[in-house]
Scaffold this motif. Structure first.
Motif, short mmCIF file in Angstrom:
data_model
loop_
_atom_site.label_atom_id
_atom_site.label_comp_id
_atom_site.label_asym_id
_atom_site.label_seq_id
_atom_site.Cartn_x
_atom_site.Cartn_y
_atom_site.Cartn_z
N ALA A 1 46.91 99.89 11.80
CA ALA A 1 48.34 99.58 11.70
C ALA A 1 49.17 100.61 12.46
O ALA A 1 50.15 100.27 13.14
N LEU A 2 48.78 101.87 12.36
CA LEU A 2 49.50 102.93 13.08
C LEU A 2 49.30 102.80 14.59
O LEU A 2 50.24 103.00 15.37
N ALA A 3 48.08 102.45 15.00
CA ALA A 3 47.83 102.24 16.43
C ALA A 3 48.65 101.07 16.95
O ALA A 3 49.21 101.13 18.06
N ALA A 4 48.72 100.01 16.16
CA ALA A 4 49.51 98.84 16.57
C ALA A 4 51.00 99.18 16.68
O ALA A 4 51.73 98.56 17.46
N ALA A 5 51.44 100.17 15.92
CA ALA A 5 52.84 100.60 15.98
C ALA A 5 53.08 101.59 17.12
O ALA A 5 54.19 102.08 17.29
N GLY A 6 52.03 101.88 17.89
CA GLY A 6 52.17 102.76 19.06
C GLY A 6 52.03 104.24 18.76
O GLY A 6 52.37 105.08 19.60
N ARG A 7 51.51 104.59 17.58
CA ARG A 7 51.38 106.01 17.21
C ARG A 7 50.13 106.59 17.85
O ARG A 7 49.09 105.95 17.94
N LYS A 8 50.24 107.86 18.28
CA LYS A 8 49.18 108.50 19.05
C LYS A 8 48.54 109.70 18.36
O LYS A 8 47.42 110.08 18.68
N LEU B 1 63.66 113.68 11.22
CA LEU B 1 62.89 112.57 11.76
C LEU B 1 63.25 111.27 11.04
O LEU B 1 63.58 111.28 9.85
N VAL B 2 63.16 110.15 11.75
CA VAL B 2 63.53 108.85 11.21
C VAL B 2 62.28 107.99 11.07
O VAL B 2 61.57 107.75 12.07
N LEU B 3 62.03 107.50 9.85
CA LEU B 3 60.90 106.63 9.59
C LEU B 3 61.06 105.32 10.36
O LEU B 3 62.13 104.71 10.35
N GLY B 4 60.00 104.87 11.00
CA GLY B 4 60.05 103.64 11.79
C GLY B 4 60.48 103.86 13.22
O GLY B 4 60.32 102.96 14.05
N GLN B 5 61.02 105.07 13.50
CA GLN B 5 61.39 105.41 14.87
C GLN B 5 60.58 106.59 15.38
O GLN B 5 59.82 106.47 16.34
N ASP B 6 60.75 107.73 14.73
CA ASP B 6 60.02 108.93 15.14
C ASP B 6 58.59 108.97 14.59
O ASP B 6 57.74 109.66 15.14
N PHE B 7 58.38 108.29 13.49
CA PHE B 7 57.04 108.28 12.89
C PHE B 7 56.89 107.05 12.01
O PHE B 7 57.88 106.43 11.60
N ASP B 8 55.64 106.70 11.74
CA ASP B 8 55.31 105.67 10.75
C ASP B 8 54.39 106.27 9.71
O ASP B 8 53.70 107.27 9.96
N LEU B 9 54.38 105.65 8.53
CA LEU B 9 53.57 106.15 7.42
C LEU B 9 52.94 104.98 6.69
O LEU B 9 53.61 103.98 6.40
N VAL B 10 51.63 105.11 6.37
CA VAL B 10 50.90 104.10 5.62
C VAL B 10 50.48 104.71 4.28
O VAL B 10 50.02 105.86 4.23
N ALA B 11 50.64 103.95 3.20
CA ALA B 11 50.21 104.40 1.88
C ALA B 11 49.76 103.20 1.07
O ALA B 11 50.06 102.05 1.41
N LYS B 12 49.03 103.47 0.00
CA LYS B 12 48.65 102.41 -0.92
C LYS B 12 49.39 102.64 -2.23
O LYS B 12 49.78 103.75 -2.57
N GLU B 13 49.57 101.55 -2.98
CA GLU B 13 50.25 101.65 -4.26
C GLU B 13 49.72 100.59 -5.21
O GLU B 13 49.23 99.55 -4.79
N ALA B 14 49.84 100.88 -6.52
CA ALA B 14 49.41 99.93 -7.55
C ALA B 14 50.59 99.13 -8.09
O ALA B 14 50.43 97.99 -8.49
N ILE B 15 51.76 99.74 -8.14
CA ILE B 15 53.00 99.06 -8.55
C ILE B 15 53.88 98.95 -7.32
O ILE B 15 54.08 99.93 -6.59
N ARG B 16 54.42 97.79 -7.06
CA ARG B 16 55.22 97.59 -5.85
C ARG B 16 56.54 98.35 -5.97
O ARG B 16 57.48 97.91 -6.63
#
Length: 357
Positions: free
Chosen positions: A191-198, A283-298
């Protein structure tokens, strides 16, 4: 003519408790045999679901509670399932769901749940030894397993029923339910690669835990396959607590050249702390960086819609583990029950209709 002697009439005290309902009371209420009532309350497989429901409803209506001292004398059982948890767990998002799902799975059965915590400065074996040696429970469910877990070996050697939320690597066949964290690590990197993160950074679980190895393996293999630079944070883990994680991530981002632009976090708390750390640096999420996490409660999309989220079905895990230990208690020759949840798709909140979930 009277004798002059007053003979008091015996009336029950106005605040005396009514007679405690028994299996015979339920049998009279339902028209079933006492033996049938008893087996229905124990969730016996040869009793139909309609009969079980009828008996449970009558038991609830009458306020029936088994006499646990009597049960133990007759059967040698406590009808208690113990859930042993570290106080370092992600209580807000993960542990609360696990407790709820196990308790819910035990509703209407002869068993009830107790939660036994242990603390960071305590030997994890302490609560296990206590529960087994005092026979305070019929079975134990534990989490945060290690590849070589002395708790698993101890209970296996003593033929004590148990199940784990997480796997081990000991050559011991036992009941478990786990989330495929290796597949999660791979999906997150993709997912991070697809978002262009290096340049990627993993905030890993504690390294002594089995799922840390699984997640790190998936992360490293996928990053290498995509030709991406990657690092694993060493100054904090996903269980370190929000403040410690935030400071560690901020220091790492501030001192790295070039700076990571894709983050993978092993817990909800770590994800929120890492976002706060990056935003403190402007830094701005979705612009300068992306972050992936998992969660049990939405929850994370209500915190920041641009977080990339994978849902972990801890309710399914708790239900599976509860049924596994009950089966082990009642049918000891039952093969170990094992389940592995594969992660679903990576979801960005802003991609959903109506915004964040």
């Amino acid at each position: 003519m009277t004798s002059g002697v007053d003979i008091p009439l015996r009336h029950p005290a106005p605040d005396s408790e009514p007679e405690r309902p028994t299996l015979k009371t339920i049998a009279a209420e339902t028209g079933l045999a006492v033996a049938t009532v008893s087996r229905a309350l124990k969730d016996a497989p040869d009793i139909g679901e309609a009969t079980k429901r009828r008996v449970r409803e009558a038991a609830t209506r009458l306020g029936y509670r088994p006499n646990r001292a009597g049960v133990r004398l007759r059967t040698g059982k406590t009808n208690v399932i113990a859930l042993v948890l570290s106080t370092e767990s992600d209580v807000m998002n993960h542990t609360s769901q696990l407790i709820y799902s196990i308790a819910n799975a035990l509703r209407g059965t002869a068993y009830h749940l107790i939660v036994t915590p242990y603390f960071p400065d305590q030997d994890p074996m302490d609560p296990i030894r206590y529960l087994v040696e005092t026979e305070s429970a019929d079975a134990i469910i534990l989490n945060q397993t290690k590849p070589e877990d002395p708790r698993v070996r101890y209970m296996t050697d003593r033929h004590f029923p148990f199940a784990t939320h997480g796997r081990t690597d000991m050559g011991i066949e036992h009941s478990y339910y786990d989330f495929d964290n290796e597949a999660f690590g791979i999906a997150a990197v993709e997912a991070l690669a697809a978002a262009g993160r290096k340049r990627l950074l993993l905030v890993p679980p504690p390294r002594t835990h089995s799922y840390a190895r699984h997640m790190t393996t998936g992360f490293v293999q996928a990053a290498g396959a995509h030709g991406l630079a990657f690092e694993v944070l060493t100054t904090a883990t996903s269980d370190s607590g929000g403040t410690a994680i935030e400071e560690a991530v901020m220091e790492h981002l501030a001192n790295s050249t070039p700076r990571p632009d894709g983050l993978l976090c092993g817990s909800t708390t770590a994800a929120m702390a890492a976002v706060n750390a990056a935003e403190r640096l402007g830094l701005v999420l979705g612009q300068d960086f992306d972050l992936v996490a998992k969660e049990a409660i939405r929850f994370l999309h209500r915190f920041r819609p641009d977080i990339l989220v994978v849902h972990e079905d801890v309710r399914e895990a708790g239900d599976f583990l509860a049924r596994a230990v009950v089966a082990a208690v009642e049918r000891r020759d039952t093969p170990a029950k094992q389940g592995l949840e594969r992660p679903g798709s990576v979801d960005r909140g802003r991609d959903n209709k109506g915004g964040s979930s």
